[in-house]
Write an enzyme that holds these catalytic residues in place. Structure first.
Site, PDB file in Angstrom:
ATOM      1  N   CYS A 224       0.830  -1.210   0.000  1.00 19.19           N
ATOM      2  CA  CYS A 224       0.000   0.000   0.000  1.00 19.19           C
ATOM      3  C   CYS A 224       0.865   1.261   0.000  1.00 19.19           C
ATOM      4  O   CYS A 224       1.404   1.658   1.047  1.00 19.19           O
ATOM      5  CB  CYS A 224      -0.924  -0.013   1.221  1.00 19.19           C
ATOM      6  SG  CYS A 224      -1.961   1.454   1.333  1.00 19.19           S
TER       7      CYS A 224
ATOM      8  N   CYS B  52      -0.471   4.073   2.240  1.00 24.58           N
ATOM      9  CA  CYS B  52      -0.240   3.889   3.681  1.00 24.58           C
ATOM     10  C   CYS B  52       1.234   4.083   4.032  1.00 24.58           C
ATOM     11  O   CYS B  52       1.552   4.685   5.056  1.00 24.58           O
ATOM     12  CB  CYS B  52      -0.633   2.477   4.132  1.00 24.58           C
ATOM     13  SG  CYS B  52      -2.084   1.801   3.349  1.00 24.58           S
ATOM     14  N   ASP B  53       2.139   3.561   3.216  1.00 23.90           N
ATOM     15  CA  ASP B  53       3.545   3.456   3.622  1.00 23.90           C
ATOM     16  C   ASP B  53       4.492   4.344   2.822  1.00 23.90           C
ATOM     17  O   ASP B  53       5.669   4.454   3.170  1.00 23.90           O
ATOM     18  CB  ASP B  53       4.024   1.995   3.470  1.00 23.90           C
ATOM     19  CG  ASP B  53       3.209   1.051   4.342  1.00 23.90           C
ATOM     20  OD1 ASP B  53       2.749   1.489   5.412  1.00 23.90           O
ATOM     21  OD2 ASP B  53       3.024  -0.110   3.938  1.00 23.90           O
TER      22      ASP B  53
END
Ligand code: NAP
Length: 306
Positions: free
Chosen positions: A133, A136-137
């Site tokens: 992701c 997200c990261d």
């Protein structure tokens, strides 16, 4: 045991649409969602192809709008994973978060999860350089070097997203032709900090406490080389999670649920909609369309069962 006309499993675009259509038809509905409504929208930066939003709409904004649309409707909600579905049309029982619920129809809208590459230590390095992701990261790799693997829309779109954050992005694809959309590809080719490594697979992940590099293999020449990277984002497709459904439910070779055009599965009373379904096109609009069709087909069956 609470009884419902319909149990909708999954709160992504397909599940939210199915739930709201059924509730508006005065059916009693339970919506079971593992975390929070939105599904993969919550892992999408911006949707540029969602009709009516020519400037794009952020994934989280659309997820919020979907969730808001459920407010005020007669829909019961349960957070948790459904781990079993048994029974027959008019009389299903499902377990969610340790509780049992009864439903006359089941609408499976549980989507699919990212497929891993299947390399040694991929699990061990998850969250330590390996990610599924970018939204997200991605920020952990600001100014660093990352690789994205895959040749579909997810890989192309996320490589573009990461190019705004990372110093350098390598897009690694096992063929020399992409299945992703041309508009993304053209944009990537014009992005100076993106390099494409085609006909290339990753054969090994390096690093003990964190990812340090990849062994790449050219599938034409068989040549191998080491590519130092700080992060690897894996976008090699999805795999469906259908383990909680009856084993005799018809699935395709990849495990996606086979339906007819009305979203009916091989088991009467069980409908499937969205990415969990065997189909060509996996988009928010097609998921929502599937959800509406499944709701309509379930409603017709509920009328027959009355
Ligand atoms: P996908 O379209 O299934 O593409 C997966 C890619 O990974 C393919 O290029 C495939 O290569 C490659 N691949 C598969 N297994 C591999 C392996 N073991 N090693 C290396 N490469 C491997 O998956 P996706 O990109 O996640 O997209 C899923 C669906 O969502 C698609 O329908 C897509 O259009 C849709 N989507 C749409 C948007 C958008 O419209 N904005 C954004 C994201 C996703 P081959 O090509 O050689 O098979």
């Amino acid at each position: 045991m609470n009884q419902y006309d319909a149990l909708v499993i999954g709160g992504g675009p397909a599940g939210v649409t199915a739930a709201l259509y059924l509730a508006r038809s005065a059916c009693s509905v339970l919506l079971c969602e593992q975390l929070t409504p939105g599904g993969q929208l919550l892992m999408t930066d911006c949707l540029e192809n969602y009709p009516g939003h020519p400037k794009g709409i952020k994934g989280y904004e659309l997820a919020d709008l979907f969730a808001a649309h459920l407010e005020g409707l007669n829909i019961d909600r349960q957070t948790g994973a459904v781990d079993s579905v048994v029974g027959a049309a008019g009389n299903f029982a499902a377990r969610c978060d340790g509780r049992e619920y009864g439903a006359k129809t089941i609408l499976v809208c549980s989507g699919a999860r990212r497929r891993p590459l299947g390399l040694d230590r991929e699990d061990a390095l998850l969250g330590r350089g390996v990610s599924y992701c970018a939204l997200c990261d991605g920020n952990f790799f600001r100014g660093q070097t990352v690789a994205v693997v895959g040749g579909g829309n997810s890989a192309l779109e996320e490589a573009l997203y990461l190019a705004k954050i990372a110093a350098k992005v390598y897009l690694i694809h096992r063929r020399d032709a992409f299945r992703g959309t041309r508009v993304f590809l053209d944009r990537l080719r014009q992005t100076p900090n993106v390099s494409m490594l085609l006909d290339t697979v990753i054969s090994r992940l390096h690093g003990e406490s964190g990812l340090t590099g990849l062994t790449l293999k050219n599938v034409r020449t068989e040549e191998e080389r080491l590519l130092p990277v700080d992060g690897l984002f894996v976008y090699v497709g999805f795999e469906p999670a259908t383990h909680f459904l009856p084993p005799d439910l018809n699935r395709d070779a990849q495990g996606f649920i086979v339906t007819d055009t009305e979203m009916r599965t091989s088991i009467p009373g069980i409908f499937a909609a969205g990415d969990i379904r065997s189909k060509l096109c996996r988009q928010v609009v097609t998921a929502a369309g599937d959800g509406a069709t499944a709701a309509q087909a379930a409603f017709i069956l509920l009328e027959q069962l009355r």
